[in-house]
Design a protein around this motif. Structure first.
Motif, PDB file in Angstrom:
ATOM      1  N   LYS A 128       0.839  -1.208   0.000  1.00  6.80           N
ATOM      2  CA  LYS A 128       0.000   0.000   0.000  1.00  6.80           C
ATOM      3  C   LYS A 128       0.865   1.246   0.000  1.00  6.80           C
ATOM      4  O   LYS A 128       0.637   2.185  -0.753  1.00  6.80           O
ATOM      5  N   ARG A 183       2.650   6.063  -2.771  1.00 13.49           N
ATOM      6  CA  ARG A 183       3.733   7.016  -3.055  1.00 13.49           C
ATOM      7  C   ARG A 183       4.034   7.050  -4.550  1.00 13.49           C
ATOM      8  O   ARG A 183       4.240   8.105  -5.147  1.00 13.49           O
ATOM      9  N   THR A 209      -2.729   7.747   3.894  1.00 15.95           N
ATOM     10  CA  THR A 209      -1.879   8.182   2.784  1.00 15.95           C
ATOM     11  C   THR A 209      -2.635   9.133   1.851  1.00 15.95           C
ATOM     12  O   THR A 209      -2.043  10.085   1.347  1.00 15.95           O
ATOM     13  N   ARG A 224      -3.375  12.598   3.724  1.00 13.66           N
ATOM     14  CA  ARG A 224      -2.187  13.422   4.008  1.00 13.66           C
ATOM     15  C   ARG A 224      -1.354  13.726   2.771  1.00 13.66           C
ATOM     16  O   ARG A 224      -0.822  14.832   2.649  1.00 13.66           O
ATOM     17  N   PHE A 225      -1.232  12.782   1.841  1.00 11.96           N
ATOM     18  CA  PHE A 225      -0.354  13.020   0.692  1.00 11.96           C
ATOM     19  C   PHE A 225      -0.988  13.951  -0.350  1.00 11.96           C
ATOM     20  O   PHE A 225      -0.275  14.583  -1.130  1.00 11.96           O
ATOM     21  N   SER A 258       1.933  11.628  13.420  1.00 14.36           N
ATOM     22  CA  SER A 258       1.993  10.827  12.194  1.00 14.36           C
ATOM     23  C   SER A 258       3.180  11.220  11.324  1.00 14.36           C
ATOM     24  O   SER A 258       3.326  12.384  10.938  1.00 14.36           O
ATOM     25  N   SER A 259       3.977  10.216  10.980  1.00 16.86           N
ATOM     26  CA  SER A 259       5.093  10.435  10.050  1.00 16.86           C
ATOM     27  C   SER A 259       4.591  10.878   8.685  1.00 16.86           C
ATOM     28  O   SER A 259       5.342  11.444   7.884  1.00 16.86           O
ATOM     29  N   GLN A 260       3.331  10.600   8.412  1.00 18.34           N
ATOM     30  CA  GLN A 260       2.783  10.927   7.081  1.00 18.34           C
ATOM     31  C   GLN A 260       2.767  12.436   6.832  1.00 18.34           C
ATOM     32  O   GLN A 260       2.729  12.864   5.683  1.00 18.34           O
ATOM     33  N   PRO A 281       7.209   8.914  14.822  1.00 20.97           N
ATOM     34  CA  PRO A 281       6.995   7.481  14.590  1.00 20.97           C
ATOM     35  C   PRO A 281       7.311   7.081  13.147  1.00 20.97           C
ATOM     36  O   PRO A 281       7.494   7.950  12.284  1.00 20.97           O
ATOM     37  N   SER A 282       7.356   5.788  12.921  1.00 21.94           N
ATOM     38  CA  SER A 282       7.362   5.216  11.565  1.00 21.94           C
ATOM     39  C   SER A 282       8.495   5.735  10.680  1.00 21.94           C
ATOM     40  O   SER A 282       8.287   6.048   9.514  1.00 21.94           O
ATOM     41  N   HIS A 333       8.968   4.545   7.094  1.00 30.71           N
ATOM     42  CA  HIS A 333       8.099   5.111   6.071  1.00 30.71           C
ATOM     43  C   HIS A 333       8.638   6.445   5.551  1.00 30.71           C
ATOM     44  O   HIS A 333       8.417   6.803   4.393  1.00 30.71           O
ATOM     45  N   GLU A 361       2.427  -0.061  12.558  1.00 31.16           N
ATOM     46  CA  GLU A 361       1.344  -0.787  11.883  1.00 31.16           C
ATOM     47  C   GLU A 361       1.413  -2.295  12.110  1.00 31.16           C
ATOM     48  O   GLU A 361       0.475  -3.013  11.794  1.00 31.16           O
ATOM     49  N   HIS A 369       0.684   6.769  19.380  1.00 33.43           N
ATOM     50  CA  HIS A 369       0.002   7.377  18.222  1.00 33.43           C
ATOM     51  C   HIS A 369      -0.999   6.428  17.554  1.00 33.43           C
ATOM     52  O   HIS A 369      -1.802   6.860  16.725  1.00 33.43           O
ATOM     53  N   HIS A 412      -5.074   5.939  14.785  1.00 29.87           N
ATOM     54  CA  HIS A 412      -5.045   5.198  13.509  1.00 29.87           C
ATOM     55  C   HIS A 412      -6.486   4.911  13.055  1.00 29.87           C
ATOM     56  O   HIS A 412      -7.394   5.631  13.432  1.00 29.87           O
TER      57      HIS A 412
HETATM   58  O1  LIG Z   1       3.514   6.579   5.112  1.00 34.18           O
HETATM   59  C1  LIG Z   1       2.944   5.486   5.149  1.00 34.18           C
HETATM   60  O2  LIG Z   1       2.719   4.803   4.136  1.00 34.18           O
HETATM   61  C2  LIG Z   1       2.502   4.976   6.463  1.00 34.18           C
HETATM   62  C3  LIG Z   1       3.022   5.529   7.620  1.00 34.18           C
HETATM   63  C4  LIG Z   1       2.620   5.092   8.978  1.00 34.18           C
HETATM   64  O3  LIG Z   1       1.739   6.078   9.472  1.00 34.18           O
HETATM   65  P1  LIG Z   1       1.898   6.788  10.918  1.00 34.18           P
HETATM   66  O4  LIG Z   1       3.236   7.424  10.976  1.00 34.18           O
HETATM   67  O5  LIG Z   1       0.755   7.733  10.945  1.00 34.18           O
HETATM   68  O6  LIG Z   1       1.763   5.680  11.914  1.00 34.18           O
HETATM   69  C5  LIG Z   1       1.921   3.728   8.944  1.00 34.18           C
HETATM   70  O7  LIG Z   1       1.379   3.438  10.198  1.00 34.18           O
HETATM   71  C6  LIG Z   1       0.865   3.676   7.854  1.00 34.18           C
HETATM   72  O8  LIG Z   1       0.250   2.430   7.837  1.00 34.18           O
HETATM   73  C7  LIG Z   1       1.512   3.882   6.496  1.00 34.18           C
END
Ligand SMILES: O=C(O)C1=C[C@@H](OP(=O)(O)O)[C@@H](O)[C@H](O)C1
Ligand SMILES: C=C(OP(=O)(O)O)C(=O)O
Length: 441
Positions: free
Chosen positions: A30, A35, A105, A108-109, A178-180, A206-207, A210, A326, A349, A353
């Motif tokens: 995913k 991306r 994704t 946020r993206f 969220s790293s997103q 976090p993450s 990613h 995740e 965090h 989710h």
């Molecule tokens: O950038 C991504 O593809 C993701 C980043 C993470 O998000 P968080 O940083 O919000 O946890 C992850 O948990 C999510 O399933 C997918």
């Protein structure tokens, strides 16, 4: 004789009758698919995406980009093999309406992409999407020159009034929820007039894998990125303005979605092979090799893929999952069946989710007779003898797969709304049943 009523939304999770022995081909990632769709849409030339994941989250992403004017066509890749999407970038147009579902994704993206469109782009989604944090993206885009109408909560629904271009420049954000937020700003930044400098100011992030994935994929389409891990300043990412290349990318299998199948080998003392497991990857799911080995299995990366073997014993684990949040639901499910307690840390965090995953896991495992308590940043799990019952999923794909893992070892577990796995793995029930019957081997 009265028959036990079968509730259409309840899926009887199959119990494993013995050690599983299966090869499971897992669909594409995913995170990589979404991306790649964004980067290909922002490129200066058409590109190919092979073996894309086709699930709710990625189809929403494709639909949204099409709504902005991008061509995403079905086809076979340039060498004639495999299913593929051909992505044909075009001028980004508003007005448009985007349904984000509950895809982090997508929600946020895409606002940064919408800021480049030449008209208003309305974002809406599932009720839960209104509760998921988006303030990092909204505030940052405003600092970088975008006009956004929202209701002041820093969340959906909202309208981005695209002005055809965005200044870009320096921005400070707190991405601890969220790293997103970071990934979102970096992905579109080559198309901002001044690129971007993102400085994360929060206490934790976090993450990280990613974010590495975002940086890697940006570089693979020709973007110039400075980042902490290759000698840059800590917590600062810089992307220069540049044209992006259209590439021919084959999407790796989703290693986080390989988790329930690896867990099945661990729990039943069996063996599962996942073909095409990449030798090198930024996917967080690769850490399952280490985590599930510590929990009692062993694995080997062979020419056939990752071969994961259970020993018949399942051990508890004390682990910081902040990098791989995740994976928490699946690890919690295995931990509930282990021979010793577990502590899962670093995942506060997860309360924001798809659902509040810490509360949901605690409640559902405890309702089957378990003993789970929430901590400030995770879960403490003391294994108990579990019994059957309904495992609620709260529209969370990973809750559905976590319940199915428990159901392998516990009679009478029924998964409510297993169809929610369609978010990232629409074929899960069939794949699960085939794994157990040996079909598909
Ligand atoms: O950038 C991504 O593809 C993701 C980043 C993470 O998000 P968080 O940083 O919000 O946890 C992850 O948990 C999510 O399933 C997918
Ligand atoms: C947190 C997840 O998804 P999202 O991309 O919606 O944040 C997940 O898939 O576990």
């Amino acid at each position: 004789m009265t028959e036990t009523p079968v509730h259409p939304a309840l899926w009887p999770a199959p119990v494993a009758s013995g050690a599983v022995d299966a090869t499971v081909t897992v669909p594409g990632s995913k995170s990589v698919t979404n991306r790649a769709l964004v980067l290909a849409s922002l490129a200066a030339e058409p590109g190919w995406l092979r073996r894309p994941l086709r699930s709710r989250d990625t189809l929403l992403m494709a639909e949204a980009l099409r709504a902005l004017g991008v061509g995403i066509e079905e086809g076979v890749g340039p060498d004639g093999s495999g299913e593929a999407w051909r992505v044909i970038p075009a001028g980004l147009h508003g007005p448009a309406t985007i349904d984000v579902g509950n895809a982090g994704t997508v929600m946020r993206f895409l606002p940064p992409v919408a800021a480049l469109a030449d008209g208003p782009v309305r974002f809406d989604g599932d009720p839960r999407s209104y509760e998921r944090p988006l303030n990092g993206v909204i505030d940052a885009l405003r600092t970088l020159g975008a006009r956004i109408d929202d209701d002041g909560r820093g969340a959906l629904p909202l309208t981005v009034h695209g002005g055809g271009a965005l200044d870009g420049g320096r921005v400070r954000i707190d991405a601890s929820s969220s790293s997103q937020f970071v990934s979102a700003l970096l992905l579109s930044a080559p198309r901002f007039n001044q690129g971007v400098e993102v400085r994360h100011t929060g206490a934790s992030l976090p993450s990280m894998p990613h974010i590495r994935m975002t940086v890697d994929m940006l570089r693979s389409v020709g973007a110039q990125v400075d980042e902490p891990e290759t000698g840059g300043e800590p917590n600062v990412w810089r992307v220069s303005p540049s044209a992006l290349l259209g590439r021919d990318l084959t999407v790796e299998p989703d290693l986080s979605n390989a988790q329930p199948f690896l867990a099945a080998a661990l729990i039943t003392g069996g063996k599962v092979t996942i073909p095409d497991w990449p030798e090198r990857t930024t996917q967080p799911g690769d850490q399952l090799r280490r985590i599930f080995t510590e929990m009692g299995g062993s694995c080997e990366l062979t020419e056939r893929g990752l071969v994961f073997t259970g020993s018949g014993s399942i051990h508890g684990i004390d682990v910081d999952l902040s990098e791989v949040g995740e994976l928490t639901p699946g690890i919690a499910a295995v931990a509930a069946l282990a021979d010793s307690p577990s502590t899962l840390r670093g995942v506060a965090h997860l309360r924001l989710h798809e659902t509040d995953r810490l509360a949901a896991l605690t409640k559902e495992i405890n309702e089957l007779g378990g003993d789970v308590t929430e901590t400030a940043d995770g879960l403490h799990i003391r294994p108990r003898r579990l019994h059957g019952g309904i495992f609620h999923t709260y529209d969370d794909h990973r809750m559905a797969t976590a319940g199915s893992i428990i159901g392998l070892a516990v009679e009478g577990v029924q998964i409510e709304n297993v169809a929610t796995t369609a978010k990232t793995l629409p074929d899960f029930p069939r794949m699960w049943t085939e794994m157990l019957t040996g079909a598909g081997n």
